[in-house]
Motif scaffolding. Structure first.
Motif, PDB file in Angstrom:
ATOM      1  N   PRO A  69      64.765  55.995 -49.988  1.00  0.00           N
ATOM      2  CA  PRO A  69      65.589  54.783 -49.979  1.00  0.00           C
ATOM      3  C   PRO A  69      65.242  53.939 -48.755  1.00  0.00           C
ATOM      4  CG  PRO A  69      66.939  56.684 -50.493  1.00  0.00           C
ATOM      5  CD  PRO A  69      65.579  57.204 -50.092  1.00  0.00           C
ATOM      6  N   GLY A  70      65.173  52.638 -48.955  1.00  0.00           N
ATOM      7  CA  GLY A  70      64.821  51.730 -47.876  1.00  0.00           C
ATOM      8  C   GLY A  70      63.348  51.404 -47.828  1.00  0.00           C
ATOM      9  N   ALA A  71      62.526  52.125 -48.594  1.00  0.00           N
ATOM     10  CA  ALA A  71      61.083  51.877 -48.600  1.00  0.00           C
ATOM     11  C   ALA A  71      60.787  50.520 -49.234  1.00  0.00           C
ATOM     12  CB  ALA A  71      60.356  52.978 -49.367  1.00  0.00           C
ATOM     13  N   LEU A  72      59.792  49.846 -48.718  1.00  0.00           N
ATOM     14  CA  LEU A  72      59.316  48.588 -49.290  1.00  0.00           C
ATOM     15  C   LEU A  72      58.236  48.960 -50.304  1.00  0.00           C
ATOM     16  CD1 LEU A  72      59.555  45.505 -49.063  1.00  0.00           C
ATOM     17  CD2 LEU A  72      57.654  45.588 -47.449  1.00  0.00           C
ATOM     18  N   VAL A  73      58.393  48.502 -51.540  1.00  0.00           N
ATOM     19  CA  VAL A  73      57.480  48.905 -52.607  1.00  0.00           C
ATOM     20  C   VAL A  73      56.976  47.710 -53.405  1.00  0.00           C
ATOM     21  CG1 VAL A  73      58.456  51.226 -52.875  1.00  0.00           C
ATOM     22  CG2 VAL A  73      59.410  49.348 -54.194  1.00  0.00           C
ATOM     23  N   GLN A  74      55.798  47.888 -53.979  1.00  0.00           N
ATOM     24  CA  GLN A  74      55.225  46.899 -54.892  1.00  0.00           C
ATOM     25  C   GLN A  74      55.430  47.421 -56.307  1.00  0.00           C
ATOM     26  OE1 GLN A  74      53.792  43.873 -54.094  1.00  0.00           O
ATOM     27  NE2 GLN A  74      53.869  43.543 -56.293  1.00  0.00           N
ATOM     28  N   THR A  75      55.986  46.587 -57.185  1.00  0.00           N
ATOM     29  CA  THR A  75      56.261  46.964 -58.571  1.00  0.00           C
ATOM     30  C   THR A  75      55.655  45.911 -59.494  1.00  0.00           C
ATOM     31  OG1 THR A  75      58.314  45.714 -58.833  1.00  0.00           O
ATOM     32  CG2 THR A  75      58.486  47.892 -57.805  1.00  0.00           C
ATOM     33  N   PRO A  76      55.654  46.157 -60.798  1.00  0.00           N
ATOM     34  CA  PRO A  76      55.196  45.125 -61.734  1.00  0.00           C
ATOM     35  C   PRO A  76      56.043  43.853 -61.658  1.00  0.00           C
ATOM     36  CG  PRO A  76      55.276  47.247 -62.821  1.00  0.00           C
ATOM     37  CD  PRO A  76      55.891  47.433 -61.477  1.00  0.00           C
ATOM     38  N   ALA A  77      57.278  43.970 -61.171  1.00  0.00           N
ATOM     39  CA  ALA A  77      58.174  42.814 -61.060  1.00  0.00           C
ATOM     40  C   ALA A  77      58.083  42.128 -59.701  1.00  0.00           C
ATOM     41  CB  ALA A  77      59.613  43.251 -61.322  1.00  0.00           C
ATOM     42  N   GLY A  78      57.277  42.667 -58.788  1.00  0.00           N
ATOM     43  CA  GLY A  78      57.137  42.080 -57.460  1.00  0.00           C
ATOM     44  C   GLY A  78      57.442  43.087 -56.368  1.00  0.00           C
ATOM     45  N   THR A  79      57.633  42.563 -55.152  1.00  0.00           N
ATOM     46  CA  THR A  79      57.916  43.417 -54.000  1.00  0.00           C
ATOM     47  C   THR A  79      59.409  43.507 -53.789  1.00  0.00           C
ATOM     48  OG1 THR A  79      55.852  42.716 -52.990  1.00  0.00           O
ATOM     49  CG2 THR A  79      57.464  43.733 -51.543  1.00  0.00           C
ATOM     50  N   GLY A  80      59.894  44.725 -53.548  1.00  0.00           N
ATOM     51  CA  GLY A  80      61.317  44.943 -53.322  1.00  0.00           C
ATOM     52  C   GLY A  80      61.545  46.168 -52.472  1.00  0.00           C
ATOM     53  N   SER A  81      62.821  46.480 -52.255  1.00  0.00           N
ATOM     54  CA  SER A  81      63.159  47.664 -51.455  1.00  0.00           C
ATOM     55  C   SER A  81      63.914  48.675 -52.315  1.00  0.00           C
ATOM     56  CB  SER A  81      63.989  47.284 -50.230  1.00  0.00           C
ATOM     57  OG  SER A  81      65.204  46.699 -50.627  1.00  0.00           O
ATOM     58  N   VAL A  82      63.628  49.934 -52.091  1.00  0.00           N
ATOM     59  CA  VAL A  82      64.248  51.013 -52.852  1.00  0.00           C
ATOM     60  C   VAL A  82      65.697  51.159 -52.408  1.00  0.00           C
ATOM     61  CG1 VAL A  82      64.188  53.495 -53.325  1.00  0.00           C
ATOM     62  CG2 VAL A  82      62.059  52.216 -53.124  1.00  0.00           C
ATOM     63  N   THR A  83      66.621  51.132 -53.376  1.00  0.00           N
ATOM     64  CA  THR A  83      68.039  51.289 -53.064  1.00  0.00           C
ATOM     65  C   THR A  83      68.552  52.673 -53.429  1.00  0.00           C
ATOM     66  OG1 THR A  83      68.705  50.393 -55.211  1.00  0.00           O
ATOM     67  CG2 THR A  83      68.543  48.843 -53.372  1.00  0.00           C
ATOM     68  N   GLU A  84      67.942  53.280 -54.439  1.00  0.00           N
ATOM     69  CA  GLU A  84      68.435  54.579 -54.913  1.00  0.00           C
ATOM     70  C   GLU A  84      67.304  55.343 -55.583  1.00  0.00           C
ATOM     71  OE1 GLU A  84      71.570  56.059 -58.326  1.00  0.00           O
ATOM     72  OE2 GLU A  84      71.957  54.156 -57.349  1.00  0.00           O
ATOM     73  N   VAL A  85      67.336  56.672 -55.419  1.00  0.00           N
ATOM     74  CA  VAL A  85      66.341  57.537 -56.053  1.00  0.00           C
ATOM     75  C   VAL A  85      67.097  58.617 -56.826  1.00  0.00           C
ATOM     76  CG1 VAL A  85      64.423  59.119 -55.683  1.00  0.00           C
ATOM     77  CG2 VAL A  85      64.694  57.141 -54.197  1.00  0.00           C
ATOM     78  N   ASN A  86      66.799  58.732 -58.119  1.00  0.00           N
ATOM     79  CA  ASN A  86      67.398  59.783 -58.944  1.00  0.00           C
ATOM     80  C   ASN A  86      66.333  60.853 -59.139  1.00  0.00           C
ATOM     81  OD1 ASN A  86      68.240  61.410 -61.136  1.00  0.00           O
ATOM     82  ND2 ASN A  86      69.599  59.786 -61.834  1.00  0.00           N
ATOM     83  N   PHE A  87      66.501  61.979 -58.439  1.00  0.00           N
ATOM     84  CA  PHE A  87      65.488  63.029 -58.468  1.00  0.00           C
ATOM     85  C   PHE A  87      65.374  63.702 -59.825  1.00  0.00           C
ATOM     86  CE2 PHE A  87      66.629  62.988 -53.897  1.00  0.00           C
ATOM     87  CZ  PHE A  87      65.402  62.577 -53.424  1.00  0.00           C
ATOM     88  N   LEU A  88      66.497  63.905 -60.508  1.00  0.00           N
ATOM     89  CA  LEU A  88      66.443  64.613 -61.782  1.00  0.00           C
ATOM     90  C   LEU A  88      65.817  63.774 -62.887  1.00  0.00           C
ATOM     91  CD1 LEU A  88      69.870  66.478 -61.730  1.00  0.00           C
ATOM     92  CD2 LEU A  88      67.602  67.353 -61.178  1.00  0.00           C
ATOM     93  N   LYS A  89      66.145  62.490 -62.943  1.00  0.00           N
ATOM     94  CA  LYS A  89      65.556  61.607 -63.951  1.00  0.00           C
ATOM     95  C   LYS A  89      64.222  61.037 -63.493  1.00  0.00           C
ATOM     96  CE  LYS A  89      69.864  60.111 -66.052  1.00  0.00           C
ATOM     97  NZ  LYS A  89      70.717  58.955 -66.366  1.00  0.00           N
ATOM     98  N   GLU A  90      63.902  61.222 -62.216  1.00  0.00           N
ATOM     99  CA  GLU A  90      62.702  60.673 -61.603  1.00  0.00           C
ATOM    100  C   GLU A  90      62.610  59.176 -61.866  1.00  0.00           C
ATOM    101  OE1 GLU A  90      59.065  62.718 -61.734  1.00  0.00           O
ATOM    102  OE2 GLU A  90      59.969  64.644 -61.287  1.00  0.00           O
ATOM    103  N   MET A  91      63.678  58.489 -61.464  1.00  0.00           N
ATOM    104  CA  MET A  91      63.756  57.046 -61.572  1.00  0.00           C
ATOM    105  C   MET A  91      64.101  56.470 -60.203  1.00  0.00           C
ATOM    106  SD  MET A  91      63.051  56.459 -64.710  1.00  0.00           S
ATOM    107  CE  MET A  91      63.577  54.854 -65.187  1.00  0.00           C
ATOM    108  N   VAL A  92      63.590  55.272 -59.944  1.00  0.00           N
ATOM    109  CA  VAL A  92      63.794  54.619 -58.656  1.00  0.00           C
ATOM    110  C   VAL A  92      64.385  53.236 -58.907  1.00  0.00           C
ATOM    111  CG1 VAL A  92      62.638  53.788 -56.570  1.00  0.00           C
ATOM    112  CG2 VAL A  92      61.807  55.847 -57.708  1.00  0.00           C
ATOM    113  N   LYS A  93      65.502  52.924 -58.231  1.00  0.00           N
ATOM    114  CA  LYS A  93      66.096  51.589 -58.330  1.00  0.00           C
ATOM    115  C   LYS A  93      65.577  50.752 -57.174  1.00  0.00           C
ATOM    116  CE  LYS A  93      70.249  52.601 -60.886  1.00  0.00           C
ATOM    117  NZ  LYS A  93      71.709  52.450 -60.957  1.00  0.00           N
ATOM    118  N   VAL A  94      65.107  49.558 -57.526  1.00  0.00           N
ATOM    119  CA  VAL A  94      64.521  48.655 -56.539  1.00  0.00           C
ATOM    120  C   VAL A  94      65.293  47.340 -56.546  1.00  0.00           C
ATOM    121  CG1 VAL A  94      62.413  47.461 -55.837  1.00  0.00           C
ATOM    122  CG2 VAL A  94      62.261  49.723 -56.885  1.00  0.00           C
ATOM    123  N   LYS A  95      65.593  46.857 -55.334  1.00  0.00           N
ATOM    124  CA  LYS A  95      66.326  45.595 -55.177  1.00  0.00           C
ATOM    125  C   LYS A  95      65.332  44.491 -54.849  1.00  0.00           C
ATOM    126  CE  LYS A  95      68.663  44.859 -51.394  1.00  0.00           C
ATOM    127  NZ  LYS A  95      69.697  44.876 -50.341  1.00  0.00           N
TER     128      LYS A  95
END
Length: 139
Positions: A69-95
């Motif tokens: 959480p807090g990492a700056l990431v590049q996604t298909p939708a652009g650059t954003g920051s990680v707000t939440e990580v769901n380890f079991l579903k292996e999904m990352v929410k990006v703001k």
């Protein structure tokens, strides 16, 4: 070891399939994102739940592959920051912030490239439980 049902509704691990008991720590509960409330993380025996150790390997593996959480990431939708990580579903929410607009989207790890690492994975500023009470569960 005599038997019974756990809070999960299944037969107790210690009486059904666990034959050797490895140490369980509060750190495991923190890494797994569990509430540090002693009544929620202790088994019927009064000690920390055995399943915390049993599931720890899955969480450790996911923590190596997923951004913090807090990492700056590049996604298909652009650059954003990680707000939440769901380890079991292996999904990352990006703001994504665009002026006054804030949008949150969910991505799979393979869709994300980390530009800058984030903060610690599971901050527990909201933990109300006393450390003394939690330490007693480890013993």
């Amino acid at each position: 070891m005599m038997g019974g049902l756990g809070i999960c509704g299944r037969e107790l691990c210690c009486s059904s399939y666990l034959s050797d008991f490895h140490p369980v720590s509060i750190r495991m509960a923190k890494e797994q994102g569990l509430s540090l409330n002693p009544t929620k993380i202790s088994g019927t025996c009064g000690r920390l739940m055995c399943c915390l150790k049993y599931e720890q390997g899955v969480y450790e593996d996911a923590m190596k592959r997923l951004p913090k959480p807090g990492a700056l990431v590049q996604t298909p939708a652009g650059t954003g920051s990680v707000t939440e990580v769901n380890f079991l579903k292996e999904m990352v929410k990006v703001k994504f912030e665009n002026g006054n607009e804030v949008e949150i989207k969910t991505f799979r790890p393979e869709e994300i490239k980390v530009i800058r690492e984030g903060r610690a994975r599971h901050p527990r500023e909201d933990a109300d439980s006393s450390l003394a009470e939690l330490k007693a569960l480890e013993d």
